[in-house]
Scaffold this motif. Structure first.
Motif, PDB file in Angstrom:
ATOM      1  N   LEU A 154     -12.398   7.027  -7.040  1.00  0.00           N
ATOM      2  CA  LEU A 154     -12.149   5.701  -6.331  1.00  0.00           C
ATOM      3  C   LEU A 154     -13.294   5.050  -5.819  1.00  0.00           C
ATOM      4  O   LEU A 154     -13.298   3.920  -5.345  1.00  0.00           O
ATOM      5  CB  LEU A 154     -10.918   5.581  -5.079  1.00  0.00           C
ATOM      6  CG  LEU A 154      -9.832   6.219  -5.590  1.00  0.00           C
ATOM      7  CD1 LEU A 154      -8.734   6.596  -4.203  1.00  0.00           C
ATOM      8  CD2 LEU A 154      -8.969   5.523  -6.186  1.00  0.00           C
TER       9      LEU A 154
ATOM     10  N   HIS B  83      -2.327   4.347  -2.479  1.00  0.00           N
ATOM     11  CA  HIS B  83      -3.590   3.456  -2.884  1.00  0.00           C
ATOM     12  C   HIS B  83      -4.329   4.089  -4.124  1.00  0.00           C
ATOM     13  O   HIS B  83      -4.472   5.444  -4.007  1.00  0.00           O
ATOM     14  CB  HIS B  83      -4.629   3.444  -1.526  1.00  0.00           C
ATOM     15  CG  HIS B  83      -4.462   2.249  -1.009  1.00  0.00           C
ATOM     16  ND1 HIS B  83      -4.876   0.974  -1.323  1.00  0.00           N
ATOM     17  CD2 HIS B  83      -3.667   1.615  -0.043  1.00  0.00           C
ATOM     18  CE1 HIS B  83      -4.629  -0.090  -0.847  1.00  0.00           C
ATOM     19  NE2 HIS B  83      -3.786   0.196   0.313  1.00  0.00           N
ATOM     20  N   GLY B  84      -4.714   3.541  -5.014  1.00  0.00           N
ATOM     21  CA  GLY B  84      -5.647   3.819  -5.951  1.00  0.00           C
ATOM     22  C   GLY B  84      -4.863   4.423  -7.160  1.00  0.00           C
ATOM     23  O   GLY B  84      -5.401   5.000  -8.121  1.00  0.00           O
TER      24      GLY B  84
ATOM     25  N   CYS C  77      -9.338   0.830  -4.550  1.00  0.00           N
ATOM     26  CA  CYS C  77      -8.110   0.416  -3.969  1.00  0.00           C
ATOM     27  C   CYS C  77      -7.903  -0.882  -4.259  1.00  0.00           C
ATOM     28  O   CYS C  77      -8.993  -1.855  -4.136  1.00  0.00           O
ATOM     29  CB  CYS C  77      -8.000   0.716  -2.648  1.00  0.00           C
ATOM     30  SG  CYS C  77      -7.823   2.691  -2.433  1.00  0.00           S
TER      31      CYS C  77
ATOM     32  N   LEU D  19      -2.290   7.313   1.736  1.00  0.00           N
ATOM     33  CA  LEU D  19      -2.627   7.716   0.580  1.00  0.00           C
ATOM     34  C   LEU D  19      -1.615   8.936   0.005  1.00  0.00           C
ATOM     35  O   LEU D  19      -1.525   9.156  -0.979  1.00  0.00           O
ATOM     36  CB  LEU D  19      -3.882   8.428   0.486  1.00  0.00           C
ATOM     37  CG  LEU D  19      -5.265   7.356   0.316  1.00  0.00           C
ATOM     38  CD1 LEU D  19      -6.605   8.026   0.548  1.00  0.00           C
ATOM     39  CD2 LEU D  19      -5.006   6.472  -0.965  1.00  0.00           C
TER      40      LEU D  19
ATOM     41  N   ARG E  68       0.706  -1.165  -0.205  1.00  0.00           N
ATOM     42  CA  ARG E  68      -0.001  -0.072  -0.089  1.00  0.00           C
ATOM     43  C   ARG E  68       0.796   1.237  -0.067  1.00  0.00           C
ATOM     44  O   ARG E  68       1.100   1.908   0.930  1.00  0.00           O
ATOM     45  CB  ARG E  68      -1.006   0.035   1.241  1.00  0.00           C
ATOM     46  CG  ARG E  68      -2.022  -1.123   1.066  1.00  0.00           C
ATOM     47  CD  ARG E  68      -3.283  -0.764   1.919  1.00  0.00           C
ATOM     48  NE  ARG E  68      -2.898  -0.517   3.365  1.00  0.00           N
ATOM     49  CZ  ARG E  68      -3.792  -1.327   4.306  1.00  0.00           C
ATOM     50  NH1 ARG E  68      -4.462  -2.194   3.733  1.00  0.00           N
ATOM     51  NH2 ARG E  68      -3.599  -0.787   5.452  1.00  0.00           N
TER      52      ARG E  68
ATOM     53  N   CYS F 200     -11.219  10.751  -2.338  1.00  0.00           N
ATOM     54  CA  CYS F 200     -11.858   9.572  -3.112  1.00  0.00           C
ATOM     55  C   CYS F 200     -12.654   9.879  -4.324  1.00  0.00           C
ATOM     56  O   CYS F 200     -12.538   9.419  -5.186  1.00  0.00           O
ATOM     57  CB  CYS F 200     -12.589   8.621  -2.144  1.00  0.00           C
ATOM     58  SG  CYS F 200     -11.563   7.715  -0.867  1.00  0.00           S
TER      59      CYS F 200
END
Length: 338
Positions: free
Chosen positions: A268, A210-211, A297, A333, A207, A263
């Motif tokens: 996401l 993420h995304g 994610c 993130l 991680r 997000c």
């Protein structure tokens, strides 16, 4: 001789080619208390050997050996290269038939000993008709991490990499030459081993960011030359609309709302929180488990948290825990939570 790691001998091994030399190696192993380990097409002595104290030797202590007779094994090679200096590790590349592939790597305790090995053993007649080459090993210690979002600065990325991988020596950030509005990081590790482990970790979906799909590879020669000649552009910075959105959400004073906005920006999907109280510890401290799923994610965020729950209602405990978890996810993130 010192002990290394476990090597499994088998009858099949003795029944293949070069049986006489293999039996001689087996006898040498027993007589000298040396044990080898075979991993992914190479046989390893040491790394570190038993009794080693301190960290692994630094960059520049490994030599590359080529031109070896394929029927020659460690019972001849380790004493030869060990006579030059203290061997930390010796790796012989092997074929499926049990012959060596004609090359090996020897790591010494110091750079000076590695230099002596080159001086004394390069062009050495190791066997009639075989003159070996010994030179400094080109140890890859730098990774290229491409596709980094422009709103992740160098300081944040460095902290994230330190948390996910070991041995980070430096992180340099530039505009990506392949991805529009993205950046590329050149990450230097303190050894090839640490760099290889980091590459494996990052490629297996740690991680990191993420995304955001990233590409992790060894630093290529052309990229290194561009960096050294200052031909790489300065890194992209965040788009104004992202900055303004983040700023406005931060004024709300809620990490959970910040996470929701981010997000949305990254498309996401909305995070789903699962929070489970576990036990109330002393002084009103509540321990809880969390699992947060974000559709875009690759894996959920999971872990444990603690909060001061004295005199809080169940709803207040939930909201406070949600804020704590959101803060942790924002850090992963690559954002600075409020």
């Amino acid at each position: 001789m010192t002990m290394a790691r476990i090597y499994d001998t088998s009858e099949i091994w003795f029944n293949t080619v070069n049986k006489e030399n293999k039996e001689a190696l087996s006898e040498w192993l027993r007589n000298n208390g040396v044990i080898l380990e075979q991993i992914n097409g190479q046989r390893i002595y040491g790394g570190p050997p038993a009794g080693w104290v301190g960290e692994a030797p630094p960059y520049g202590t490994e030599v590359f050996i080529s031109g070896l007779p394929q029927e020659m094994y460690e019972d001849k090679l380790i004493p030869l290269f060990g006579a030059v200096g203290s061997l930390y590790e010796f790796r012989l590349m092997m074929t499926f038939s049990g012959l060596n592939r004609g090359f090996a790597y020897a790591r010494y305790a110091t750079r000076r000993e590695a230099g002596l090995a080159i001086v004394r053993l390069n062009s050495y007649d190791i066997q009639q008709g075989y003159k070996i080459t010994v030179r400094r090993s080109t140890e890859k210690c730098e990774l290229m991490v491409d596709g980094i979002p422009c709103n992740v600065n160098q300081s944040t990325l460095t902290n994230v990499l330190h948390g996910k991988t070991a041995g980070v020596e430096s992180v340099s950030l530039f505009a990506s030459p392949t991805a529009e509005s993205k950046n590329v990081a050149i990450v230097k590790y303190n050894s090839h081993k640490q760099a290889a482990l980091a590459k494996k970790t990052l490629c297996e979906g740690a991680r990191l960011l993420h995304g955001c799909p990233i590409n992790v590879d060894w630093l290529k020669y052309q990229m290194r030359q561009k960096m050294l000649s200052h031909k790489l552009r300065q890194p992209h910075t965040a788009h104004p609309e992202i900055c303004s959105s983040s700023s406005s959400s931060s004024s709300s004073g809620s990490n959970a709302q910040d996470l929701q906005v981010i997000c949305e920006q990254r498309k996401l999907g909305q995070p789903t929180f699962y929070l489970q109280p576990l036990v109330m510890e002393g002084s009103g401290v509540l321990r809880f488990y969390y699992r947060v799923t974000i559709p875009g994610c690759p894996s959920p965020f999971t872990g444990y948290g603690w909060l001061q729950a004295a005199q809080l209602t169940s709803e207040e405990q939930y909201q406070r825990a949600k804020e704590i978890v959101s803060e942790q996810i924002l850090k992963e993130l690559g954002f600075d939570p409020i």
